[in-house]
Write a protein that holds these residues in place. Structure first.
Motif, mmCIF file in Angstrom:
data_model
loop_
_atom_site.group_PDB
_atom_site.id
_atom_site.type_symbol
_atom_site.label_atom_id
_atom_site.label_comp_id
_atom_site.label_asym_id
_atom_site.label_seq_id
_atom_site.Cartn_x
_atom_site.Cartn_y
_atom_site.Cartn_z
ATOM 1 N N GLU A 204 0.823 -1.209 0.000
ATOM 2 C CA GLU A 204 0.000 0.000 0.000
ATOM 3 C C GLU A 204 0.859 1.262 0.000
ATOM 4 N N ILE A 205 2.174 1.106 -0.160
ATOM 5 C CA ILE A 205 3.091 2.242 -0.243
ATOM 6 C C ILE A 205 3.262 2.613 -1.713
ATOM 7 N N TYR A 206 2.923 3.870 -2.067
ATOM 8 C CA TYR A 206 3.024 4.311 -3.460
ATOM 9 C C TYR A 206 3.810 5.612 -3.550
ATOM 10 N N LEU A 207 4.338 5.859 -4.747
ATOM 11 C CA LEU A 207 5.044 7.116 -4.998
ATOM 12 C C LEU A 207 4.074 8.285 -5.027
ATOM 13 N N LYS A 208 4.584 9.455 -4.611
ATOM 14 C CA LYS A 208 3.803 10.680 -4.725
ATOM 15 C C LYS A 208 4.208 11.488 -5.964
ATOM 16 N N ARG A 209 5.513 11.458 -6.277
ATOM 17 C CA ARG A 209 6.001 12.284 -7.391
ATOM 18 C C ARG A 209 7.281 11.682 -7.962
ATOM 19 N N VAL A 210 7.484 11.907 -9.262
ATOM 20 C CA VAL A 210 8.716 11.507 -9.943
ATOM 21 C C VAL A 210 9.331 12.745 -10.581
ATOM 22 N N ARG B 97 0.288 -5.436 -15.375
ATOM 23 C CA ARG B 97 0.699 -6.675 -14.693
ATOM 24 C C ARG B 97 2.217 -6.728 -14.536
ATOM 25 N N THR B 98 2.934 -6.277 -15.578
ATOM 26 C CA THR B 98 4.397 -6.225 -15.494
ATOM 27 C C THR B 98 4.837 -5.269 -14.397
ATOM 28 N N GLN B 99 4.180 -4.104 -14.342
ATOM 29 C CA GLN B 99 4.492 -3.119 -13.312
ATOM 30 C C GLN B 99 4.215 -3.685 -11.920
ATOM 31 N N ALA B 100 3.112 -4.391 -11.768
ATOM 32 C CA ALA B 100 2.766 -4.987 -10.472
ATOM 33 C C ALA B 100 3.827 -5.986 -10.030
ATOM 34 N N MET B 101 4.369 -6.745 -10.990
ATOM 35 C CA MET B 101 5.408 -7.719 -10.665
ATOM 36 C C MET B 101 6.647 -7.022 -10.109
ATOM 37 N N TYR B 102 7.048 -5.900 -10.762
ATOM 38 C CA TYR B 102 8.212 -5.157 -10.279
ATOM 39 C C TYR B 102 7.964 -4.574 -8.892
ATOM 40 N N GLN B 103 6.730 -4.136 -8.630
ATOM 41 C CA GLN B 103 6.426 -3.524 -7.340
ATOM 42 C C GLN B 103 6.428 -4.531 -6.194
ATOM 43 N N PRO C 34 8.336 -1.546 -3.843
ATOM 44 C CA PRO C 34 7.049 -0.843 -3.861
ATOM 45 C C PRO C 34 7.097 0.527 -4.539
ATOM 46 N N LEU C 35 8.295 1.140 -4.625
ATOM 47 C CA LEU C 35 8.417 2.467 -5.217
ATOM 48 C C LEU C 35 8.876 2.418 -6.675
ATOM 49 N N PHE C 36 8.937 1.228 -7.261
ATOM 50 C CA PHE C 36 9.301 1.079 -8.677
ATOM 51 C C PHE C 36 8.215 1.742 -9.529
ATOM 52 N N VAL C 37 8.631 2.413 -10.608
ATOM 53 C CA VAL C 37 7.683 3.194 -11.413
ATOM 54 C C VAL C 37 7.813 2.859 -12.892
ATOM 55 N N GLY C 38 6.747 3.053 -13.638
ATOM 56 C CA GLY C 38 6.759 2.817 -15.075
ATOM 57 C C GLY C 38 6.399 4.073 -15.849
ATOM 58 N N LEU C 39 7.035 4.281 -17.002
ATOM 59 C CA LEU C 39 6.729 5.392 -17.885
ATOM 60 C C LEU C 39 6.396 4.855 -19.274
ATOM 61 N N PHE D 181 3.227 5.902 -14.104
ATOM 62 C CA PHE D 181 2.203 5.130 -13.396
ATOM 63 C C PHE D 181 2.799 4.068 -12.484
ATOM 64 N N GLN D 182 1.960 3.617 -11.557
ATOM 65 C CA GLN D 182 2.222 2.433 -10.760
ATOM 66 C C GLN D 182 0.975 1.556 -10.798
ATOM 67 N N ALA D 183 1.112 0.336 -10.330
ATOM 68 C CA ALA D 183 -0.028 -0.577 -10.247
ATOM 69 C C ALA D 183 -0.610 -0.515 -8.842
ATOM 70 N N VAL D 184 -1.918 -0.583 -8.753
ATOM 71 C CA VAL D 184 -2.599 -0.520 -7.467
ATOM 72 C C VAL D 184 -3.661 -1.611 -7.414
ATOM 73 N N GLN D 185 -3.809 -2.221 -6.238
ATOM 74 C CA GLN D 185 -4.809 -3.272 -6.058
ATOM 75 C C GLN D 185 -6.160 -2.650 -5.751
ATOM 76 N N GLU D 186 -7.127 -2.866 -6.627
ATOM 77 C CA GLU D 186 -8.492 -2.385 -6.433
ATOM 78 C C GLU D 186 -9.408 -3.595 -6.328
#
Length: 255
Positions: free
Chosen positions: A4-10, A112-118, A122-127, A148-153
């Protein structure tokens, strides 16, 4: 399960942004990819990207890219070298890839790829860089980027947009080396691709046909990428030299 830890800014330096865009514009038939390097402020949950690694594609596809563990390891070694050189804690912070002729939004595969990296960071990011999207009115090539990042909804994994800030900067030597090596990487990809096709089982006419296409691909790289890149770097050099003269004159006047 995603953290549940996500980036705020890049924050990304302008020279890294320029390298990524230049890389994305090298082809409108397949996606390209690379890894992003820099420092992360875990307390502020902010990534500061100041370098990138252009990745070699062993399998060129129009709609997907894959980063091998070996490439991730090589990028980590490059980050360690930069950390020692700059005396700063550099590490791999994320990845980027292109969407030629399609929307900038990440696909379900990208998410899904982004979620795997996270799951590893947890702070890994995709562009994603969307290129060769023509404006209906001006017919100019539009370039768009999303972070973007991946988030569980509930039971689904969705994208979460992250604020991206492009910060002014001059070209660092390590980023100049990266963009200068881009034609070499593209040439290596083409040679390997055609060598795989020409595996010694083709007849003489098919082999000649394959060699002709390889030559055309290499000429395209030289004409459409290497030459404009050299012209751009020469222009940058002239601009910098002019700026140096202006500063020298200003110094003399102050003395």
């Amino acid at each position: 399960m995603l953290s549940e830890i996500y980036l705020k800014r890049v924050n990304m330096t302008a020279d890294v942004y320029a390298v990524c865009v230049q890389h994305a514009l090298t082809t409108e038939k397949q996606e390209i990819m690379g890894l992003l390097i820099g420092e992360v402020d875990e307390n502020e949950r902010t990534s500061n990207i100041s370098a990138c690694v252009i990745l070699h594609r062993s399998d060129k596809q129009p709609d997907r890219v894959e980063i091998s563990p070996e490439q991730l390891c090589t990028a980590s070694m490059h980050a360690d070298q930069l950390a020692n050189k700059l005396n700063r804690p550099m590490r791999v912070l994320g990845w980027y890839h292109s969407h030629p002729h399609i929307t900038v939004w990440p696909s379900h595969v990208d998410i899904r790829t982004q979620a795997m990296y996270q799951t590893m960071d947890p702070l890994f990011v995709g562009l994603v860089f969307s290129v060769f999207q023509n404006n209906a009115r001006s017919r100019e090539n539009q370039i768009q980027v999303t972070c973007f990042q991946a988030v569980q909804e509930h039971s689904e994994v969705e994208r979460r947009e992250i604020e991206l800030v492009i910060q002014p900067s001059s070209f660092e030597n390590y980023n100049l080396e990266g963009i200068a090596n881009l034609p070499k990487i593209l040439i290596q990809e083409e040679v390997e691709c055609h060598d795989v096709q020409d595996n010694g089982t083709q007849d003489e006419l098919s082999a000649l046909h394959n060699d002709a296409f390889k030559t055309l691909a290499l000429v395209h790289i030289v004409c459409k990428i290497s030459r404009p890149l050299c012209d751009d770097l020469e222009q940058r050099k002239r601009t910098i030299n002019q700026r140096v003269k202006e500063l020298e004159n200003l110094k003399k006047n102050l003395n």
